[in-house]
Scaffold this active site. Structure first.
Site, PDB file in Angstrom:
ATOM      1  N   GLY A   1       0.737  -1.220   0.007  1.00 38.29           N
ATOM      2  CA  GLY A   1      -0.016  -0.045   0.060  1.00 38.29           C
ATOM      3  C   GLY A   1       0.781   1.277  -0.018  1.00 38.29           C
ATOM      4  O   GLY A   1       2.109   1.228   0.406  1.00 38.29           O
TER       5      GLY A   1
ATOM      6  N   CYS B   1       5.481  -5.923   1.681  1.00 43.46           N
ATOM      7  CA  CYS B   1       5.857  -4.358   1.620  1.00 43.46           C
ATOM      8  C   CYS B   1       5.077  -3.687   2.721  1.00 43.46           C
ATOM      9  O   CYS B   1       5.444  -3.719   3.859  1.00 43.46           O
ATOM     10  CB  CYS B   1       5.409  -3.928   0.104  1.00 43.46           C
ATOM     11  SG  CYS B   1       6.234  -2.489  -0.224  1.00 43.46           S
ATOM     12  N   TYR B   2       4.282  -2.678   2.460  1.00 44.52           N
ATOM     13  CA  TYR B   2       3.299  -2.066   3.763  1.00 44.52           C
ATOM     14  C   TYR B   2       2.699  -3.185   4.462  1.00 44.52           C
ATOM     15  O   TYR B   2       2.799  -2.804   5.810  1.00 44.52           O
ATOM     16  CB  TYR B   2       2.241  -1.300   3.101  1.00 44.52           C
ATOM     17  CG  TYR B   2       1.608  -0.649   4.076  1.00 44.52           C
ATOM     18  CD1 TYR B   2       1.827   0.858   4.644  1.00 44.52           C
ATOM     19  CD2 TYR B   2       0.477  -1.002   4.853  1.00 44.52           C
ATOM     20  CE1 TYR B   2       1.338   1.236   5.427  1.00 44.52           C
ATOM     21  CE2 TYR B   2      -0.346  -0.625   5.750  1.00 44.52           C
ATOM     22  CZ  TYR B   2      -0.122   0.615   5.971  1.00 44.52           C
ATOM     23  OH  TYR B   2      -0.764   1.355   7.047  1.00 44.52           O
TER      24      TYR B   2
ATOM     25  N   HIS C   1       7.637  -7.456  -3.540  1.00 41.14           N
ATOM     26  CA  HIS C   1       6.394  -7.952  -4.080  1.00 41.14           C
ATOM     27  C   HIS C   1       6.629  -9.002  -4.963  1.00 41.14           C
ATOM     28  O   HIS C   1       7.153  -9.226  -6.054  1.00 41.14           O
ATOM     29  CB  HIS C   1       5.929  -6.571  -4.865  1.00 41.14           C
ATOM     30  CG  HIS C   1       5.361  -5.456  -4.526  1.00 41.14           C
ATOM     31  ND1 HIS C   1       4.238  -5.322  -3.749  1.00 41.14           N
ATOM     32  CD2 HIS C   1       6.113  -4.311  -3.957  1.00 41.14           C
ATOM     33  CE1 HIS C   1       3.948  -4.165  -3.396  1.00 41.14           C
ATOM     34  NE2 HIS C   1       4.896  -3.798  -3.303  1.00 41.14           N
TER      35      HIS C   1
ATOM     36  N   GLU D   1       4.321 -11.239  -5.931  1.00 41.87           N
ATOM     37  CA  GLU D   1       3.351 -11.211  -6.826  1.00 41.87           C
ATOM     38  C   GLU D   1       3.648 -10.821  -8.249  1.00 41.87           C
ATOM     39  O   GLU D   1       2.807 -11.349  -9.273  1.00 41.87           O
ATOM     40  CB  GLU D   1       1.942 -10.616  -6.459  1.00 41.87           C
ATOM     41  CG  GLU D   1       2.006  -9.193  -6.417  1.00 41.87           C
ATOM     42  CD  GLU D   1       2.520  -8.748  -4.798  1.00 41.87           C
ATOM     43  OE1 GLU D   1       2.234  -7.295  -4.796  1.00 41.87           O
ATOM     44  OE2 GLU D   1       3.050  -9.159  -4.248  1.00 41.87           O
TER      45      GLU D   1
ATOM     46  N   ASP E   1     -17.067 -13.539 -21.755  1.00 39.12           N
ATOM     47  CA  ASP E   1     -17.761 -13.273 -20.398  1.00 39.12           C
ATOM     48  C   ASP E   1     -19.098 -13.639 -20.558  1.00 39.12           C
ATOM     49  O   ASP E   1     -19.657 -14.597 -19.906  1.00 39.12           O
ATOM     50  CB  ASP E   1     -17.283 -12.158 -19.618  1.00 39.12           C
ATOM     51  CG  ASP E   1     -16.069 -11.750 -19.577  1.00 39.12           C
ATOM     52  OD1 ASP E   1     -15.255 -12.702 -19.626  1.00 39.12           O
ATOM     53  OD2 ASP E   1     -15.547 -10.430 -19.461  1.00 39.12           O
TER      54      ASP E   1
ATOM     55  N   LYS F   1     -10.477 -13.583 -15.250  1.00 35.34           N
ATOM     56  CA  LYS F   1     -10.504 -13.846 -16.844  1.00 35.34           C
ATOM     57  C   LYS F   1     -10.003 -15.104 -17.150  1.00 35.34           C
ATOM     58  O   LYS F   1     -10.641 -16.005 -18.019  1.00 35.34           O
ATOM     59  CB  LYS F   1      -9.926 -12.748 -17.726  1.00 35.34           C
ATOM     60  CG  LYS F   1     -10.228 -12.661 -19.173  1.00 35.34           C
ATOM     61  CD  LYS F   1     -11.544 -12.154 -19.427  1.00 35.34           C
ATOM     62  CE  LYS F   1     -12.032 -11.851 -20.853  1.00 35.34           C
ATOM     63  NZ  LYS F   1     -13.199 -11.134 -20.990  1.00 35.34           N
TER      64      LYS F   1
END
Length: 524
Positions: A62, A89-90, A181, A183, A238, A380
């Site tokens: 964040g 991180c944060y 990070h 991710e 979708d 997705k």
């Protein structure tokens, strides 16, 4: 805070502190067969946390500072549930601050933004299995503040030049924290870190599309009963997966409305009608309203104005045709999990409008219908996996995304029927080239935009004054960021030649090499 899934699934909770890449955390977990939800920190209370009953918790990154009065915090119950926690991180900084450590404001010497390298400590950590085999490991940092003193019970397992506590853990409580990070793709072994964390947390990985399909069908039947459902069908992945799933659940209780606004690609309307009416025997209303849409768009050049005209007309037309369906009490939408996440503002305030999205928002209230959103838990790539479970052909499931406003936003400036026909032909040649060269599945999205300018050219012995067009092709994981696709010069030259020779009205072809950011994937 609402649990979207049945409680028998093992669940992880991601508490969001405002990171731009929190969705990527969820995708990492889903890739490992773990169901998870993202909730803004201010929506997570001690009571809701206990009711959700997560098997593990992740604190996201964040932009705030834990030293600022009123900065984001997790509920105290998070530390008391006895489940593993991973702070990022944060999320690391808030863990240290809450548990007795110390965080200091960033200085130039300790701030890190971008690529960094983490050096392993002497102590080994199971969460880092597969790491450091070749020495220091590349990670992606983005922090100004830094942990100056770790909380009691924590040990150091990795350091970097700007983060002496880059990887820390309290093994007794199964609390883990990293300053980088994992991710993002810029941390090459980040996926292994998440996989190891989930293994340490005891997840079996019971989140599969096969199981989801059966559960979704059961939930649809329970929600709908014997009532009729209307589904807005665009022909995209979708809405198509939504329609097939509903049809398998409730059969003839479903009617699809396909609004043809005259802004579709070449032969697209025919393909959609053939797919659903002929192949799947789904009740389908093909509403050809192209004259209405193109008439209202005549003379309009502002992108937002065009989007709003299309959105309003879509609602009006959809309602007109839906009113002919007797006994309909539900409206089905292909809402995805990113839409659910983005509908809840992290700050509670308004967000900046990049561009208006085209959907059927507002229709349920206006028509007095209840919503059915069977894909609202999915990303997705998971929708495509579900489509395969439902038997949709790969050629259809793998189609590139196509925007709701269609070719209107690939035609900057005023829209005319002539420009749309030129655009359809050029786009068809371009996509044909991509398929012939075996590149379609390597590309997230590709299309041609016709530019609001004419240029001088020479064809044979004559002078031409025709439109210029821009080819666009990007690679992306989720559409949040994108890079242009590195076609060879041979491909670009061959394709430009085909477009100019085969499409009357174009005499100049360019290739757009803008990434996102700073650009967007579409031109408008």
């Amino acid at each position: 805070m609402t649990d979207l899934q049945d409680s028998h699934h093992e669940k992880a909770l991601i508490i969001d502190f405002g990171s731009q890449v929190t969705q990527l955390i969820a995708r990492r977990l889903r890739e490992n067969g773990v169901y998870c939800e993202i909730h803004p920190y201010q929506n997570v209370t001690d009571e809701s946390l206990k009711a959700y009953d997560p098997k593990a918790i992740i604190f996201s990154g964040g932009p705030d500072s834990v030293m600022r009065e009123g900065s984001p915090r997790p509920p105290k119950a998070a530390y008391e549930l006895g489940v593993p926690i991973l702070g990022i991180c944060y999320g690391q900084q808030v863990m240290m601050h809450d548990l007795g450590g110390r965080v200091e404001a960033g200085e130039h010497a300790t701030a890190e933004f971008g690529r960094a390298f983490v050096t392993p400590a002497e102590s080994k950590l199971g969460m880092l299995d597969g790491w450091f085999a070749d020495g220091d490991e590349q990670v992606w940092m983005s922090h100004g503040d830094h942990v100056a003193e770790i909380a009691p019970g924590f040990e150091v397992y990795g350091t970097s030049p700007g983060a002496p506590f880059a990887i820390t853990a309290d093994l007794e409580r199964n609390f883990f924290a990293v300053q980088f990070h994992p991710e993002v793709h810029h941390t090459p072994k980040g996926g292994e870190l998440y996989k190891n964390f989930l293994k340490l947390a005891g997840f079996k990985g019971d989140w599969t599309m096969g199981a989801y399909r059966e559960e979704a069908i059961a939930r649809i039947r329970e929600q709908v009963g014997d009532k009729n459902v209307i589904c807005g069908l665009s022909g995209g992945v979708d809405s198509s997966v939504t329609a097939i799933l509903l049809h398998q659940a409730i059969g003839d209780q479903l009617t699809c409305v396909f609004v043809d606004h005259g802004l579709l690609r070449k032969d697209e309307a025919k393909e959609v009608v053939a797919m659903f009416r002929d192949n799947y025997n789904i009740k389908l209303i093909h509403a050809d309203e192209s004259e209405l849409f193109l008439g209202e768009l005549d003379g309009q050049s502002d992108p937002e104005t065009k989007r709003k005209i299309i959105g309003k007309l879509f609602i009006d037309v959809f309602q007109k045709h839906a009113d002919t369906i007797e006994g309909a009490e539900f409206l089905a939408q292909g809402t995805l999990y990113p839409d659910v996440i983005e509908s809840v503002s992290f700050s509670g305030g308004p967000s900046v409008t990049i561009k208006s999205h085209h959907n059927v928002g507002g229709l349920p209230e206006k028509m007095g219908l209840k919503l059915v959103e069977p894909l609202r838990e999915l990303f997705k790539d998971e929708v495509r996996a579900l489509g395969r479970e439902l038997g949709l052909p790969d050629s259809f499931i793998g189609r590139h995304p196509f925007p709701g406003p269609g070719l209107a936003i690939r035609c900057p400036g005023e829209i005319t029927r002539e420009k749309l026909e030129i655009l359809r032909e050029a786009d068809a040649v371009y996509i044909d080239q991509i398929r012939k060269h075996g590149l379609y599945d390597e590309i997230w999205q590709a299309y041609v935009a016709i530019l609001p300018v004419k240029t001088v050219g020479v064809m044979g012995d004559g002078r031409t004054y025709d439109y210029a067009c821009a080819m666009r092709a990007v690679t992306s994981v989720d559409g949040m960021t994108a890079d242009y696709f590195p076609f060879s010069h041979e491909f670009l030259g061959e394709t430009a030649t085909r477009i100019i020779n085969e499409v009357k009205g174009i005499n100049r072809v360019t290739y757009d090499i803008t990434s996102k950011p700073p650009g967007t994937i579409e031109w408008e």
